[in-house]
Design an enzyme around this catalytic site. Structure first.
Site, PDB file in Angstrom:
ATOM      1  N   LYS A   1     -12.538 -37.525  26.477  1.00  0.00           N
ATOM      2  CA  LYS A   1     -13.351 -36.574  25.711  1.00  0.00           C
ATOM      3  C   LYS A   1     -12.491 -35.460  25.104  1.00  0.00           C
ATOM      4  O   LYS A   1     -12.795 -34.990  24.020  1.00  0.00           O
ATOM      5  CB  LYS A   1     -14.513 -36.030  26.536  1.00  0.00           C
ATOM      6  CG  LYS A   1     -14.148 -35.186  27.716  1.00  0.00           C
ATOM      7  CD  LYS A   1     -15.426 -34.796  28.411  1.00  0.00           C
ATOM      8  CE  LYS A   1     -15.227 -34.018  29.683  1.00  0.00           C
ATOM      9  NZ  LYS A   1     -13.930 -33.480  30.035  1.00  0.00           N
TER      10      LYS A   1
ATOM     11  N   ARG B   1     -20.493 -28.007  33.694  1.00  0.00           N
ATOM     12  CA  ARG B   1     -20.113 -29.131  34.541  1.00  0.00           C
ATOM     13  C   ARG B   1     -21.156 -29.357  35.633  1.00  0.00           C
ATOM     14  O   ARG B   1     -21.206 -30.427  36.229  1.00  0.00           O
ATOM     15  CB  ARG B   1     -18.745 -28.810  35.147  1.00  0.00           C
ATOM     16  CG  ARG B   1     -18.163 -29.977  35.889  1.00  0.00           C
ATOM     17  CD  ARG B   1     -16.742 -29.701  36.271  1.00  0.00           C
ATOM     18  NE  ARG B   1     -16.345 -30.649  37.303  1.00  0.00           N
ATOM     19  CZ  ARG B   1     -15.110 -31.077  37.478  1.00  0.00           C
ATOM     20  NH1 ARG B   1     -14.152 -30.643  36.708  1.00  0.00           N
ATOM     21  NH2 ARG B   1     -14.830 -31.922  38.427  1.00  0.00           N
TER      22      ARG B   1
ATOM     23  N   ARG C   1      -0.144 -44.756  34.176  1.00  0.00           N
ATOM     24  CA  ARG C   1       0.714 -43.759  33.523  1.00  0.00           C
ATOM     25  C   ARG C   1       2.018 -43.555  34.288  1.00  0.00           C
ATOM     26  O   ARG C   1       2.039 -43.430  35.500  1.00  0.00           O
ATOM     27  CB  ARG C   1      -0.020 -42.414  33.433  1.00  0.00           C
ATOM     28  CG  ARG C   1      -1.235 -42.493  32.545  1.00  0.00           C
ATOM     29  CD  ARG C   1      -1.633 -41.130  32.052  1.00  0.00           C
ATOM     30  NE  ARG C   1      -2.181 -40.297  33.118  1.00  0.00           N
ATOM     31  CZ  ARG C   1      -3.018 -39.281  32.881  1.00  0.00           C
ATOM     32  NH1 ARG C   1      -3.365 -38.995  31.646  1.00  0.00           N
ATOM     33  NH2 ARG C   1      -3.474 -38.553  33.886  1.00  0.00           N
TER      34      ARG C   1
ATOM     35  N   ARG D   1       2.862 -39.777  38.714  1.00  0.00           N
ATOM     36  CA  ARG D   1       2.453 -38.486  39.297  1.00  0.00           C
ATOM     37  C   ARG D   1       1.477 -38.736  40.450  1.00  0.00           C
ATOM     38  O   ARG D   1       0.705 -39.683  40.412  1.00  0.00           O
ATOM     39  CB  ARG D   1       1.750 -37.613  38.240  1.00  0.00           C
ATOM     40  CG  ARG D   1       2.638 -37.189  37.082  1.00  0.00           C
ATOM     41  CD  ARG D   1       1.888 -36.228  36.182  1.00  0.00           C
ATOM     42  NE  ARG D   1       0.450 -36.454  36.265  1.00  0.00           N
ATOM     43  CZ  ARG D   1      -0.466 -35.593  35.858  1.00  0.00           C
ATOM     44  NH1 ARG D   1      -0.106 -34.462  35.324  1.00  0.00           N
ATOM     45  NH2 ARG D   1      -1.746 -35.862  35.957  1.00  0.00           N
TER      46      ARG D   1
ATOM     47  N   ARG E   1     -11.456 -38.467  42.766  1.00  0.00           N
ATOM     48  CA  ARG E   1     -11.798 -37.494  41.725  1.00  0.00           C
ATOM     49  C   ARG E   1     -13.024 -37.972  40.949  1.00  0.00           C
ATOM     50  O   ARG E   1     -13.910 -37.203  40.610  1.00  0.00           O
ATOM     51  CB  ARG E   1     -10.591 -37.333  40.799  1.00  0.00           C
ATOM     52  CG  ARG E   1     -10.533 -36.017  40.076  1.00  0.00           C
ATOM     53  CD  ARG E   1      -9.164 -35.807  39.461  1.00  0.00           C
ATOM     54  NE  ARG E   1      -8.768 -36.956  38.666  1.00  0.00           N
ATOM     55  CZ  ARG E   1      -7.505 -37.286  38.400  1.00  0.00           C
ATOM     56  NH1 ARG E   1      -6.520 -36.564  38.861  1.00  0.00           N
ATOM     57  NH2 ARG E   1      -7.220 -38.350  37.668  1.00  0.00           N
TER      58      ARG E   1
END
Ligand SMILES: [Zn+2]
Length: 212
Positions: A13, A88, A126, A159, A170
């Site tokens: 987003k 949120r 990633r 990471r 998450r």
């Protein structure tokens, strides 16, 4: 045009926010930008937020809402906005709506719905170069030589934030937190769901259809 973007971290987003804003000739802002900006300028709200953060506490909704309203009420943003990452929670949404009552409320809420597996695939692939910090992706933009940076030859690493179990956790927390918010906007009739598992250009086209 007043647009709100809702979606988990990694749903893309943030990438689309600027595009949507330029479509309508308005500005986009993320809650993260507002925090950084208020902290950097050492505003009253910034100082207040910093006190909570220094104590390791959540910044109360009222402080965040005041930052957002300060930005919205800035005369240079009078033609509308794209809010990325705020509200949120349901409480934040209700507070924002009550403060926007006088100006017609929110026009569209775009919910970036992404399948958990697609998100895990996207984020856990990633890799970052230890030397020059160049980003790679195992599937979408792999280095020419495995685990080696194309430009400086440095080693690549993942990471901690991009580890599968961290991403899954998450995602779970985010979905639990935003479920009442999504339900609320769905009932109000201005929520449009975007399938954010698609590629960037397909998502862009889906957004254009959803806001027209
Ligand atoms: Zn490198």
């Amino acid at each position: 045009m007043k647009i709100i973007l809702v979606g988990p971290p990694g749903s893309g987003k943030g990438t689309q926010a600027g595009h949507i804003a330029s479509m309508f000739g308005v500005n986009s802002v993320s809650s993260g930008d507002l925090f950084r900006d208020n902290l950097a300028k050492n505003t009253e709200l910034g100082k207040l937020a910093k006190d909570f953060m220094d104590k390791g506490e959540y910044v109360p909704d009222e402080v965040t809402i005041d930052m957002v309203m300060g930005w919205i009420e800035d005369p240079t943003h009078s033609s509308g906005f794209v809010l990325d990452g705020f509200p949120r929670t349901l409480a934040q949404a209700e507070a924002l709506e009550s403060r926007l009552l006088g100006s017609g409320g929110i026009d569209r809420v775009l919910f970036f719905n992404v399948d958990e597996e697609a998100l895990v695939d996207r984020l856990s692939g990633r890799l970052i170069c230890r030397g020059c910090h160049m980003p790679y992706h195992i599937k979408f933009s792999p280095p020419l030589i495995t685990d080696q940076c194309n430009s400086c030859g440095g080693g690549l690493y993942q990471r901690d934030d991009d580890k599968v179990e961290v991403i899954r956790n998450r995602f779970k927390v985010y979905m639990q937190e935003t479920e009442p918010l999504v339900k609320h906007f769905r009932e109000s009739g201005n929520l449009r769901e975007i399938d954010a598992s698609m590629g960037i250009n397909d998502v862009k086209r889906a957004i254009e259809r959803a806001v027209r």
